[in-house]
Motif scaffolding. Structure first.
Motif, PDB file in Angstrom:
ATOM      1  N   ARG A   1      23.731 100.308  57.126  1.00 38.51           N
ATOM      2  CA  ARG A   1      24.763 101.350  57.256  1.00 38.51           C
ATOM      3  C   ARG A   1      25.101 101.935  55.892  1.00 38.51           C
ATOM      4  O   ARG A   1      25.278 103.145  55.761  1.00 38.51           O
ATOM      5  CB  ARG A   1      26.017 100.717  57.900  1.00 38.51           C
ATOM      6  N   ASN A   2      25.145 101.098  54.879  1.00 38.96           N
ATOM      7  CA  ASN A   2      25.407 101.566  53.514  1.00 38.96           C
ATOM      8  C   ASN A   2      24.301 102.520  53.058  1.00 38.96           C
ATOM      9  O   ASN A   2      24.572 103.554  52.448  1.00 38.96           O
ATOM     10  CB  ASN A   2      25.539 100.364  52.569  1.00 38.96           C
ATOM     11  N   ALA A   3      23.048 102.193  53.367  1.00 34.58           N
ATOM     12  CA  ALA A   3      21.911 103.042  53.006  1.00 34.58           C
ATOM     13  C   ALA A   3      22.018 104.394  53.715  1.00 34.58           C
ATOM     14  O   ALA A   3      21.764 105.456  53.121  1.00 34.58           O
ATOM     15  CB  ALA A   3      20.602 102.354  53.346  1.00 34.58           C
ATOM     16  N   GLU A   4      22.420 104.361  55.000  1.00 38.20           N
ATOM     17  CA  GLU A   4      22.599 105.613  55.747  1.00 38.20           C
ATOM     18  C   GLU A   4      23.689 106.473  55.113  1.00 38.20           C
ATOM     19  O   GLU A   4      23.528 107.686  54.970  1.00 38.20           O
ATOM     20  CB  GLU A   4      22.963 105.310  57.203  1.00 38.20           C
ATOM     21  N   LEU A   5      24.803 105.824  54.755  1.00 40.81           N
ATOM     22  CA  LEU A   5      25.905 106.559  54.139  1.00 40.81           C
ATOM     23  C   LEU A   5      25.508 107.119  52.778  1.00 40.81           C
ATOM     24  O   LEU A   5      25.881 108.257  52.433  1.00 40.81           O
ATOM     25  CB  LEU A   5      27.138 105.660  54.013  1.00 40.81           C
ATOM     26  N   GLU A   6      24.744 106.352  51.994  1.00 40.92           N
ATOM     27  CA  GLU A   6      24.285 106.841  50.690  1.00 40.92           C
ATOM     28  C   GLU A   6      23.354 108.035  50.865  1.00 40.92           C
ATOM     29  O   GLU A   6      23.435 109.014  50.122  1.00 40.92           O
ATOM     30  CB  GLU A   6      23.598 105.716  49.917  1.00 40.92           C
ATOM     31  N   LYS A   7      22.483 107.937  51.872  1.00 34.67           N
ATOM     32  CA  LYS A   7      21.571 109.045  52.152  1.00 34.67           C
ATOM     33  C   LYS A   7      22.373 110.294  52.573  1.00 34.67           C
ATOM     34  O   LYS A   7      22.110 111.404  52.105  1.00 34.67           O
ATOM     35  CB  LYS A   7      20.588 108.655  53.248  1.00 34.67           C
ATOM     36  N   ALA A   8      23.351 110.109  53.448  1.00 31.69           N
ATOM     37  CA  ALA A   8      24.180 111.229  53.905  1.00 31.69           C
ATOM     38  C   ALA A   8      24.959 111.825  52.735  1.00 31.69           C
ATOM     39  O   ALA A   8      25.096 113.049  52.622  1.00 31.69           O
ATOM     40  CB  ALA A   8      25.135 110.772  55.012  1.00 31.69           C
ATOM     41  N   ALA A   9      25.467 110.954  51.844  1.00 34.60           N
ATOM     42  CA  ALA A   9      26.205 111.437  50.673  1.00 34.60           C
ATOM     43  C   ALA A   9      25.280 112.228  49.755  1.00 34.60           C
ATOM     44  O   ALA A   9      25.670 113.276  49.222  1.00 34.60           O
ATOM     45  CB  ALA A   9      26.831 110.265  49.927  1.00 34.60           C
ATOM     46  N   ALA A  10      24.057 111.757  49.565  1.00 34.91           N
ATOM     47  CA  ALA A  10      23.097 112.465  48.714  1.00 34.91           C
ATOM     48  C   ALA A  10      22.747 113.822  49.329  1.00 34.91           C
ATOM     49  O   ALA A  10      22.657 114.839  48.626  1.00 34.91           O
ATOM     50  CB  ALA A  10      21.845 111.627  48.513  1.00 34.91           C
ATOM     51  N   GLU A  11      22.541 113.848  50.650  1.00 33.38           N
ATOM     52  CA  GLU A  11      22.244 115.111  51.331  1.00 33.38           C
ATOM     53  C   GLU A  11      23.422 116.079  51.208  1.00 33.38           C
ATOM     54  O   GLU A  11      23.231 117.277  50.975  1.00 33.38           O
ATOM     55  CB  GLU A  11      21.905 114.859  52.795  1.00 33.38           C
ATOM     56  N   ALA A  12      24.638 115.555  51.367  1.00 34.97           N
ATOM     57  CA  ALA A  12      25.834 116.397  51.244  1.00 34.97           C
ATOM     58  C   ALA A  12      25.954 116.946  49.823  1.00 34.97           C
ATOM     59  O   ALA A  12      26.286 118.117  49.631  1.00 34.97           O
ATOM     60  CB  ALA A  12      27.084 115.610  51.631  1.00 34.97           C
TER      61      ALA A  12
ATOM     62  N   ALA B   1      23.471 117.448  47.725  1.00 32.41           N
ATOM     63  CA  ALA B   1      22.409 118.446  47.550  1.00 32.41           C
ATOM     64  C   ALA B   1      22.800 119.755  48.239  1.00 32.41           C
ATOM     65  O   ALA B   1      22.612 120.844  47.684  1.00 32.41           O
ATOM     66  CB  ALA B   1      21.093 117.926  48.108  1.00 32.41           C
ATOM     67  N   ARG B   2      23.364 119.650  49.440  1.00 35.92           N
ATOM     68  CA  ARG B   2      23.809 120.843  50.174  1.00 35.92           C
ATOM     69  C   ARG B   2      24.930 121.546  49.404  1.00 35.92           C
ATOM     70  O   ARG B   2      24.944 122.764  49.280  1.00 35.92           O
ATOM     71  CB  ARG B   2      24.270 120.433  51.576  1.00 35.92           C
ATOM     72  N   GLU B   3      25.851 120.772  48.865  1.00 36.69           N
ATOM     73  CA  GLU B   3      26.942 121.336  48.080  1.00 36.69           C
ATOM     74  C   GLU B   3      26.416 122.065  46.846  1.00 36.69           C
ATOM     75  O   GLU B   3      26.861 123.169  46.530  1.00 36.69           O
ATOM     76  CB  GLU B   3      27.901 120.223  47.658  1.00 36.69           C
TER      77      GLU B   3
ATOM     78  N   ARG C   1      26.714 125.955  46.071  1.00 35.12           N
ATOM     79  CA  ARG C   1      27.332 126.392  44.822  1.00 35.12           C
ATOM     80  C   ARG C   1      26.455 127.424  44.134  1.00 35.12           C
ATOM     81  O   ARG C   1      26.928 128.463  43.655  1.00 35.12           O
ATOM     82  CB  ARG C   1      27.584 125.198  43.892  1.00 35.12           C
ATOM     83  N   ARG C   2      25.137 127.171  44.095  1.00 36.86           N
ATOM     84  CA  ARG C   2      24.214 128.135  43.487  1.00 36.86           C
ATOM     85  C   ARG C   2      24.215 129.452  44.268  1.00 36.86           C
ATOM     86  O   ARG C   2      24.197 130.535  43.675  1.00 36.86           O
ATOM     87  CB  ARG C   2      22.800 127.552  43.418  1.00 36.86           C
ATOM     88  N   GLU C   3      24.242 129.364  45.600  1.00 36.13           N
ATOM     89  CA  GLU C   3      24.285 130.582  46.420  1.00 36.13           C
ATOM     90  C   GLU C   3      25.578 131.360  46.162  1.00 36.13           C
ATOM     91  O   GLU C   3      25.563 132.584  46.085  1.00 36.13           O
ATOM     92  CB  GLU C   3      24.169 130.225  47.903  1.00 36.13           C
ATOM     93  N   LEU C   4      26.677 130.627  46.028  1.00 39.38           N
ATOM     94  CA  LEU C   4      27.956 131.273  45.739  1.00 39.38           C
ATOM     95  C   LEU C   4      27.924 131.959  44.379  1.00 39.38           C
ATOM     96  O   LEU C   4      28.376 133.105  44.233  1.00 39.38           O
ATOM     97  CB  LEU C   4      29.092 130.256  45.788  1.00 39.38           C
ATOM     98  N   GLU C   5      27.363 131.293  43.387  1.00 38.26           N
ATOM     99  CA  GLU C   5      27.255 131.894  42.056  1.00 38.26           C
ATOM    100  C   GLU C   5      26.391 133.151  42.103  1.00 38.26           C
ATOM    101  O   GLU C   5      26.720 134.160  41.475  1.00 38.26           O
ATOM    102  CB  GLU C   5      26.689 130.889  41.061  1.00 38.26           C
TER     103      GLU C   5
END
Length: 109
Positions: free
Chosen positions: A18-29, A31-33, A37-41
């Motif tokens: 579950r920790n690995a899943e959460l870390e993966k989701a956090a990394a994806e979030a 990257a998406r952020e 941010r680049r698109e906004l700039e």
């Protein structure tokens, strides 16, 4: 006790999964952020360019409006001058025409 340690090992394994899943989701979030941010700039940069272009167009439009007003004033002045010349020539023609009519009428008597 073996059962408890097996259960604890399974729980630990589940927590790690579950920790690995959460870390993966956090990394994806993250990257998406970063992508957003680049698109906004980029959008802000395009907006700045569009605003600058709008300002230039407004200045050009103002200049064209001023030029159009000047041309309209000049055109009206030319029309007035031509109307005055036409009225003057018309007056001359009418007076010479009246004079001829008078001379013709006097000669007929």
């Amino acid at each position: 006790m073996a059962r408890t340690s097996t259960k604890a090992a399974m729980d630990a394994k589940e927590v790690m999964r579950r920790n690995a899943e959460l870390e993966k989701a956090a990394a994806e979030a993250a990257a998406r952020e970063e992508r957003l941010r680049r698109e906004l700039e980029a959008a802000l940069a395009r907006l700045a360019v569009a605003e600058e272009a709008e300002e230039r167009l407004c200045v050009q439009l103002g200049e064209l409006e001023a030029e159009a007003v000047m041309q309209a004033v000049e055109y009206q002045q030319q029309v007035r001058e031509l109307s005055e010349r036409l009225a003057f020539v018309d007056g001359i023609l009418r007076s010479s025409s009246s004079g001829r009519r008078g001379a013709i009428a006097a000669g007929m008597d």
